[in-house]
Enzyme design. Structure first.
Site, short mmCIF file in Angstrom:
data_model
loop_
_atom_site.label_atom_id
_atom_site.label_comp_id
_atom_site.label_asym_id
_atom_site.label_seq_id
_atom_site.Cartn_x
_atom_site.Cartn_y
_atom_site.Cartn_z
CE1 TYR A 158 -3.59 2.62 0.38
CE2 TYR A 158 -2.44 3.34 2.35
CZ TYR A 158 -3.41 3.53 1.38
OH TYR A 158 -4.20 4.68 1.42
CE LYS A 171 -2.96 5.35 -2.31
NZ LYS A 171 -4.03 6.19 -2.89
CB THR A 187 -13.71 6.07 3.79
OG1 THR A 187 -12.42 5.43 3.80
CG2 THR A 187 -13.52 7.58 3.81
N1 LIG Z 1 -9.69 7.14 4.29
C1 LIG Z 1 -8.46 7.44 4.65
O1 LIG Z 1 -8.15 7.63 5.84
C2 LIG Z 1 -7.40 7.58 3.61
C3 LIG Z 1 -6.13 7.98 4.03
C4 LIG Z 1 -5.14 8.18 3.07
C5 LIG Z 1 -5.42 7.99 1.74
N2 LIG Z 1 -6.67 7.60 1.36
C6 LIG Z 1 -6.91 7.40 -0.08
O2 LIG Z 1 -8.14 7.96 -0.43
C7 LIG Z 1 -8.65 7.32 -1.61
C8 LIG Z 1 -10.13 7.07 -1.48
O3 LIG Z 1 -10.35 6.13 -0.44
P1 LIG Z 1 -11.56 6.24 0.59
O4 LIG Z 1 -10.97 6.51 1.91
O5 LIG Z 1 -12.62 7.13 0.09
O6 LIG Z 1 -12.05 4.71 0.62
P2 LIG Z 1 -13.39 4.01 0.10
O7 LIG Z 1 -14.57 4.60 0.76
O8 LIG Z 1 -13.13 2.55 0.26
O9 LIG Z 1 -13.39 4.39 -1.43
C9 LIG Z 1 -12.51 3.76 -2.33
C10 LIG Z 1 -13.08 3.91 -3.69
O10 LIG Z 1 -12.19 3.27 -4.63
C11 LIG Z 1 -12.97 2.44 -5.46
N3 LIG Z 1 -12.23 1.32 -6.01
C12 LIG Z 1 -11.60 0.33 -5.36
N4 LIG Z 1 -11.10 -0.54 -6.24
C13 LIG Z 1 -11.43 -0.11 -7.47
C14 LIG Z 1 -11.22 -0.59 -8.77
N5 LIG Z 1 -10.60 -1.74 -9.02
N6 LIG Z 1 -11.70 0.13 -9.82
C15 LIG Z 1 -12.38 1.29 -9.60
N7 LIG Z 1 -12.63 1.78 -8.38
C16 LIG Z 1 -12.16 1.09 -7.33
C17 LIG Z 1 -14.09 1.95 -4.56
O11 LIG Z 1 -15.13 1.44 -5.34
P3 LIG Z 1 -16.19 0.37 -4.77
O12 LIG Z 1 -17.29 1.19 -4.19
O13 LIG Z 1 -16.58 -0.38 -5.98
O14 LIG Z 1 -15.46 -0.46 -3.75
C18 LIG Z 1 -14.44 3.22 -3.84
O15 LIG Z 1 -15.27 4.05 -4.60
C19 LIG Z 1 -7.78 6.08 -1.79
O16 LIG Z 1 -6.86 6.31 -2.84
C20 LIG Z 1 -7.03 5.95 -0.48
O17 LIG Z 1 -5.76 5.33 -0.64
C21 LIG Z 1 -7.66 7.41 2.27
#
Ligand SMILES: NC(=O)c1ccc[n+]([C@@H]2O[C@H](COP(=O)([O-])OP(=O)(O)OC[C@H]3O[C@@H](n4cnc5c(N)ncnc54)[C@H](OP(=O)(O)O)[C@@H]3O)[C@@H](O)[C@H]2O)c1
Length: 311
Positions: free
Chosen positions: A179, A183, A216
């Site tokens: 991961y 990133k 999330t």
């Molecule tokens: N939340 C945090 O604390 C945090 C911290 C640092 C970075 N981030 C980054 O923020 C970004 C968004 O994450 P989030 O926190 O919003 O998590 P999330 O709620 O799990 O959203 C992730 C999104 O990515 C989509 N996804 C996963 N695999 C995919 C694929 N093969 N093709 C197309 N879409 C796909 C998911 O679609 P589905 O609905 O189909 O699963 C979902 O819409 C990520 O890049 C993550 O690394 C998050």
């Protein structure tokens, strides 16, 4: 003090595409954009989850101009199909949020045989961004790409370019290590896109953002893939104790996407302790992320891996 969504300018007449629009930060970014008059294309791999996200946004902004795009970043044939749909259906895209992601998944591969996290978080976005470039460059205002990275990029030990081959047998799999590497790859890509766009004289600005720690689906989705309910429960508890809301986690992404005059290569994150939460501001990145040689090597390896070239 600091940036708030009240500072998002009027976005009427502009169109954004948000990957990961079916959930979490992507949904909140879309909400923030349509509330200021932008049209938004929500990209995601599951129609029902996309429809649920659209309904959630419309409940808050009934007049929201929303479209959906089926995009599975873990399958390059689907990435090409989705990019073709963008090229054929949308005259211009002003703002592209490369935001979708998976975290700490069990050892799995994409449809093309790449390790799932580097394949989804980096290679899928690399291919999609390069393929839709003509639509981005068609906007008269100059397009912006916002890449979502993470504080976790700092935990990467570098990028082993062998991760970009379909041969996974060269080292033991570490779910958090992969991961972090994906990133770091996001930031290297963001900066190299900026360099290559500048060198080619393209009207495109590439910036990055991270949400800190936001509650999330991300924290549950990885452990749930191999039925590790203990891990999932622990992450839920941590979410309740430490995380900020998805809405606030989206603010750095929204600032990166909409702040007028933000320079290419800028990186936005929360201003609180350890960048876990708080109002967004410009933040730093680890030294490896700013390494232009590594970024160029990653770019070339990504072109080779995906068969997609920067036009
Ligand atoms: N939340 C945090 O604390 C945090 C911290 C640092 C970075 N981030 C980054 O923020 C970004 C968004 O994450 P989030 O926190 O919003 O998590 P999330 O709620 O799990 O959203 C992730 C999104 O990515 C989509 N996804 C996963 N695999 C995919 C694929 N093969 N093709 C197309 N879409 C796909 C998911 O679609 P589905 O609905 O189909 O699963 C979902 O819409 C990520 O890049 C993550 O690394 C998050």
């Amino acid at each position: 003090m600091g940036w708030t969504i009240a500072q998002i300018p009027d976005l009427s007449g502009s169109r954004a595409l948000v990957t990961g629009g079916s959930s979490g930060l992507g949904q909140q970014v879309a909400l923030g954009l349509v509330a200021r008059g932008a049209s938004v294309v929500l990209a995601g791999r599951d129609e029902n989850r996309l429809a649920g996200s659209v309904a959630g946004i419309r409940a808050a902004v009934p007049a929201a101009d929303l479209r959906v795009l089926r995009l599975d970043l873990a399958d390059l044939s689907q990435v090409r199909r989705a990019a073709d749909e963008v090229l054929n259906s949308y005259g211009t895209i002003d703002l592209l949020f490369a935001n979708a992601g998976v975290m700490a998944t069990p050892e799995r591969t994409t449809a093309d045989g790449f390790e799932l996290q580097i394949g989804t978080n980096h290679l899928g976005h690399f291919a999609f961004c390069c393929l839709v470039l003509p639509t981005l460059l068609a906007t008269p205002h100059g397009a912006r790409v916002v890449v979502t990275s993470s504080f976790a990029h700092r935990m990467a030990r570098g990028i082993d370019l062998r991760s970009l081959t379909a041969d996974r047998d060269f080292r033991p799999y570490r779910r958090w290590g992969s991961y972090a590497e994906s990133k770091l790859a996001n930031l290297l890509f963001m900066l190299e896109l900026q360099r290559r766009s500048m060198a080619a004289g393209l009207a495109l600005t590439s910036v990055g953002a991270h949400p800190g720690y936001a509650a999330t689906n991300l924290q549950q989705a990885g452990p749930a893939m191999d039925g590790a309910t203990g891990g999932s429960r622990a992450m839920s508890a941590l979410n309740r104790l430490v995380a900020q809301s998805a809405e606030h986690g989206a603010w750095p992404l929204l600032m990166a996407g909409t702040q007028p005059g933000l320079p290419g290569g800028a990186y936005v994150g929360p201003s609180g302790p350890f960048e876990l939460r708080g109002r967004p501001r410009l933040v730093g990145m680890c030294a490896a992320a700013g390494d232009p040689v590594l970024a160029s090597q990653l770019w070339e390896a990504s072109e080779q891996a995906t068969g997609v070239r920067f036009p």
